[in-house]
Write a protein that holds these residues in place. Structure first.
Motif, PDB file in Angstrom:
ATOM      1  N   ALA A  40       1.069  -1.228   0.121  1.00 17.17           N
ATOM      2  CA  ALA A  40      -0.120   0.298  -0.279  1.00 17.17           C
ATOM      3  C   ALA A  40       1.025   1.406  -0.129  1.00 17.17           C
ATOM      4  O   ALA A  40       0.579   2.467  -0.604  1.00 17.17           O
ATOM      5  N   ILE A  41       1.799   0.735   0.706  1.00  9.14           N
ATOM      6  CA  ILE A  41       3.201   2.131   1.363  1.00  9.14           C
ATOM      7  C   ILE A  41       3.628   2.455  -0.657  1.00  9.14           C
ATOM      8  O   ILE A  41       3.805   3.619  -1.153  1.00  9.14           O
ATOM      9  N   LEU A  42       3.663   1.608  -0.886  1.00 13.33           N
ATOM     10  CA  LEU A  42       4.650   2.337  -2.585  1.00 13.33           C
ATOM     11  C   LEU A  42       3.828   2.341  -3.718  1.00 13.33           C
ATOM     12  O   LEU A  42       4.173   2.828  -4.347  1.00 13.33           O
ATOM     13  N   SER A  43       2.792   1.688  -3.381  1.00 10.31           N
ATOM     14  CA  SER A  43       1.380   1.800  -4.453  1.00 10.31           C
ATOM     15  C   SER A  43       1.915   3.328  -4.528  1.00 10.31           C
ATOM     16  O   SER A  43       0.954   4.119  -5.226  1.00 10.31           O
ATOM     17  N   GLU A  44       1.263   4.395  -2.736  1.00  6.17           N
ATOM     18  CA  GLU A  44       0.710   5.746  -2.778  1.00  6.17           C
ATOM     19  C   GLU A  44       2.237   5.812  -3.596  1.00  6.17           C
ATOM     20  O   GLU A  44       1.880   6.952  -4.217  1.00  6.17           O
ATOM     21  N   MET A  45       3.298   5.803  -3.360  1.00  4.87           N
ATOM     22  CA  MET A  45       4.676   6.918  -3.803  1.00  4.87           C
ATOM     23  C   MET A  45       4.826   6.831  -5.001  1.00  4.87           C
ATOM     24  O   MET A  45       5.200   7.790  -5.518  1.00  4.87           O
ATOM     25  N   ILE A  46       4.233   5.624  -5.542  1.00  8.55           N
ATOM     26  CA  ILE A  46       4.507   5.120  -7.119  1.00  8.55           C
ATOM     27  C   ILE A  46       3.596   6.200  -7.283  1.00  8.55           C
ATOM     28  O   ILE A  46       3.242   6.710  -8.772  1.00  8.55           O
ATOM     29  N   ARG A  47       2.468   6.184  -7.123  1.00  8.87           N
ATOM     30  CA  ARG A  47       0.890   7.041  -7.912  1.00  8.87           C
ATOM     31  C   ARG A  47       1.448   8.822  -7.547  1.00  8.87           C
ATOM     32  O   ARG A  47       0.880   9.202  -8.862  1.00  8.87           O
ATOM     33  N   SER A  48       2.243   8.835  -5.955  1.00 10.70           N
ATOM     34  CA  SER A  48       2.345  10.007  -6.690  1.00 10.70           C
ATOM     35  C   SER A  48       3.201  11.041  -6.746  1.00 10.70           C
ATOM     36  O   SER A  48       4.583   9.800  -6.959  1.00 10.70           O
ATOM     37  N   SER A  49       3.288  11.888  -7.383  1.00  9.22           N
ATOM     38  CA  SER A  49       3.859  12.176  -7.792  1.00  9.22           C
ATOM     39  C   SER A  49       5.409  13.315  -6.551  1.00  9.22           C
ATOM     40  O   SER A  49       7.279  14.000  -7.091  1.00  9.22           O
ATOM     41  N   GLY A  50       5.105  13.431  -5.710  1.00  9.82           N
ATOM     42  CA  GLY A  50       5.752  13.719  -4.690  1.00  9.82           C
ATOM     43  C   GLY A  50       7.075  13.003  -4.405  1.00  9.82           C
ATOM     44  O   GLY A  50       8.238  13.433  -3.567  1.00  9.82           O
ATOM     45  N   ALA A  51       6.689  11.357  -4.596  1.00  7.97           N
ATOM     46  CA  ALA A  51       8.243  10.771  -3.722  1.00  7.97           C
ATOM     47  C   ALA A  51       8.966  10.451  -4.657  1.00  7.97           C
ATOM     48  O   ALA A  51       8.826  10.473  -6.055  1.00  7.97           O
ATOM     49  N   SER A  52      10.321  10.686  -4.402  1.00  7.53           N
ATOM     50  CA  SER A  52      11.178  10.545  -5.336  1.00  7.53           C
ATOM     51  C   SER A  52      11.597   8.981  -5.078  1.00  7.53           C
ATOM     52  O   SER A  52      11.076   8.164  -4.254  1.00  7.53           O
ATOM     53  N   SER A  53      12.649   8.876  -5.335  1.00  3.76           N
ATOM     54  CA  SER A  53      13.615   7.487  -6.569  1.00  3.76           C
ATOM     55  C   SER A  53      13.977   7.048  -5.229  1.00  3.76           C
ATOM     56  O   SER A  53      14.158   5.740  -4.317  1.00  3.76           O
ATOM     57  N   THR A  54      14.822   7.955  -4.746  1.00  2.98           N
ATOM     58  CA  THR A  54      15.657   7.398  -3.798  1.00  2.98           C
ATOM     59  C   THR A  54      14.619   7.044  -2.576  1.00  2.98           C
ATOM     60  O   THR A  54      15.155   5.779  -1.723  1.00  2.98           O
ATOM     61  N   LEU A  55      13.471   8.073  -1.486  1.00  2.00           N
ATOM     62  CA  LEU A  55      12.602   7.189  -1.161  1.00  2.00           C
ATOM     63  C   LEU A  55      12.296   6.269  -1.166  1.00  2.00           C
ATOM     64  O   LEU A  55      11.574   5.106  -0.554  1.00  2.00           O
ATOM     65  N   SER A  56      11.912   5.860  -2.222  1.00  5.21           N
ATOM     66  CA  SER A  56      11.655   3.611  -2.617  1.00  5.21           C
ATOM     67  C   SER A  56      11.761   3.311  -3.150  1.00  5.21           C
ATOM     68  O   SER A  56      11.797   1.956  -2.442  1.00  5.21           O
ATOM     69  N   SER A  57      13.136   3.403  -3.164  1.00  8.64           N
ATOM     70  CA  SER A  57      14.432   2.377  -3.193  1.00  8.64           C
ATOM     71  C   SER A  57      15.154   2.051  -1.810  1.00  8.64           C
ATOM     72  O   SER A  57      15.434   0.795  -1.696  1.00  8.64           O
ATOM     73  N   ILE A  58      14.712   3.229  -1.096  1.00  8.37           N
ATOM     74  CA  ILE A  58      15.038   2.672   1.082  1.00  8.37           C
ATOM     75  C   ILE A  58      13.725   1.727   1.265  1.00  8.37           C
ATOM     76  O   ILE A  58      13.947   1.115   2.052  1.00  8.37           O
ATOM     77  N   TYR A  59      12.558   2.113   0.341  1.00 10.05           N
ATOM     78  CA  TYR A  59      11.687   1.223   0.871  1.00 10.05           C
ATOM     79  C   TYR A  59      11.443  -0.031   0.542  1.00 10.05           C
ATOM     80  O   TYR A  59      11.339  -1.132   1.235  1.00 10.05           O
ATOM     81  N   LEU A  60      11.798  -0.112  -0.608  1.00  4.21           N
ATOM     82  CA  LEU A  60      11.898  -1.945  -1.004  1.00  4.21           C
ATOM     83  C   LEU A  60      13.171  -3.164  -0.774  1.00  4.21           C
ATOM     84  O   LEU A  60      12.599  -4.043  -0.451  1.00  4.21           O
ATOM     85  N   PRO A  61      13.546  -2.421   0.422  1.00  7.06           N
ATOM     86  CA  PRO A  61      14.370  -3.518   0.951  1.00  7.06           C
ATOM     87  C   PRO A  61      13.449  -4.180   1.781  1.00  7.06           C
ATOM     88  O   PRO A  61      13.565  -5.015   2.510  1.00  7.06           O
ATOM     89  N   PHE A  62      12.183  -2.613   2.414  1.00 12.41           N
ATOM     90  CA  PHE A  62      11.281  -3.476   3.805  1.00 12.41           C
ATOM     91  C   PHE A  62      10.540  -4.982   2.867  1.00 12.41           C
ATOM     92  O   PHE A  62      10.078  -5.820   3.636  1.00 12.41           O
ATOM     93  N   LEU A  63      10.091  -4.730   1.925  1.00 12.73           N
ATOM     94  CA  LEU A  63       9.360  -4.911   0.771  1.00 12.73           C
ATOM     95  C   LEU A  63      10.463  -5.980   0.452  1.00 12.73           C
ATOM     96  O   LEU A  63       9.480  -8.047   0.608  1.00 12.73           O
ATOM     97  N   GLY A  64      11.635  -6.490   0.353  1.00  8.32           N
ATOM     98  CA  GLY A  64      11.901  -7.890   0.029  1.00  8.32           C
ATOM     99  C   GLY A  64      12.025  -8.804   1.467  1.00  8.32           C
ATOM    100  O   GLY A  64      11.769  -9.726   1.609  1.00  8.32           O
ATOM    101  N   PHE A  65      12.454  -7.905   2.869  1.00  5.70           N
ATOM    102  CA  PHE A  65      12.385  -8.691   4.003  1.00  5.70           C
ATOM    103  C   PHE A  65      10.760  -9.463   3.696  1.00  5.70           C
ATOM    104  O   PHE A  65      11.113 -10.469   4.851  1.00  5.70           O
ATOM    105  N   ALA A  66      10.135  -8.563   3.925  1.00  8.97           N
ATOM    106  CA  ALA A  66       9.094  -9.165   4.124  1.00  8.97           C
ATOM    107  C   ALA A  66       7.830 -10.602   3.221  1.00  8.97           C
ATOM    108  O   ALA A  66       8.251 -11.161   3.855  1.00  8.97           O
ATOM    109  N   LEU A  67       9.498 -10.456   2.080  1.00 10.38           N
ATOM    110  CA  LEU A  67       8.796 -11.595   1.306  1.00 10.38           C
ATOM    111  C   LEU A  67       9.377 -12.676   1.956  1.00 10.38           C
ATOM    112  O   LEU A  67       9.021 -13.545   1.517  1.00 10.38           O
ATOM    113  N   ILE A  68      10.609 -12.581   1.607  1.00  8.20           N
ATOM    114  CA  ILE A  68      11.578 -13.509   2.492  1.00  8.20           C
ATOM    115  C   ILE A  68      10.902 -14.372   3.849  1.00  8.20           C
ATOM    116  O   ILE A  68      11.295 -14.877   4.164  1.00  8.20           O
ATOM    117  N   SER A  69      10.553 -13.116   4.762  1.00  7.52           N
ATOM    118  CA  SER A  69      10.105 -14.018   6.277  1.00  7.52           C
ATOM    119  C   SER A  69       8.928 -14.774   5.731  1.00  7.52           C
ATOM    120  O   SER A  69       8.564 -15.540   6.322  1.00  7.52           O
TER     121      SER A  69
END
Length: 136
Positions: A98-127
């Motif tokens: 939900a957070i990443l989809s909102e960040m991708i849809r909005s124009s206010g989020a930078s690609s750096t911020l998205s790249s910070i959240y992606l590892p947390f998604l990766g760890f959640a999937l690994i878990s």
């Protein structure tokens, strides 16, 4: 067996990070959100969506205690850790999606911020996958 120990070691480090950093980061978000709603004139870069506050509360009621339990369970080698990893993984994956989809849809989020959240998604999937794989 060696792959499982490597994954458990990786998750142990992740859960230790989450146990320590989650309260510190979320207090900042809550205080910022409260200041924005109280004054109403905060800069646009500090605006937090209302659903994000729900995810922060969800994180403190369910995810953070599960991180503590998972850290303890992996550290002590408990048999129930696969179940709690599955619960954590599904909850965290849902929130991150939900957070990443909102960040991708909005124009206010930078690609750096998205790249910070992606590892947390990766760890959640690994878990989640760690909870689904049968005990060896």
């Amino acid at each position: 067996m060696g792959v499982q120990k490597c994954i458990n070691g990786l998750l142990l480090i992740h859960f230790l990070f989450m146990v320590i950093m989650t309260p510190l980061i979320d207090i900042g978000y809550i205080l910022t959100w409260y200041a924005n709603n109280e004054n109403g004139d905060a800069p646009l870069s500090f605006k937090i969506p209302h659903f994000a506050v729900f995810f922060i509360l969800f994180e403190h009621l369910l995810v953070w205690p599960l991180c503590i339990a998972n850290f303890y369970g992996i550290f002590k080698g408990k048999s129930w850790v696969k179940k709690t990893c599955l619960i954590y993984g599904v909850g965290a994956t849902t929130a991150m999606a939900a957070i990443l989809s909102e960040m991708i849809r909005s124009s206010g989020a930078s690609s750096t911020l998205s790249s910070i959240y992606l590892p947390f998604l990766g760890f959640a999937l690994i878990s989640t996958l760690n909870g689904l794989v049968p005990h060896c």
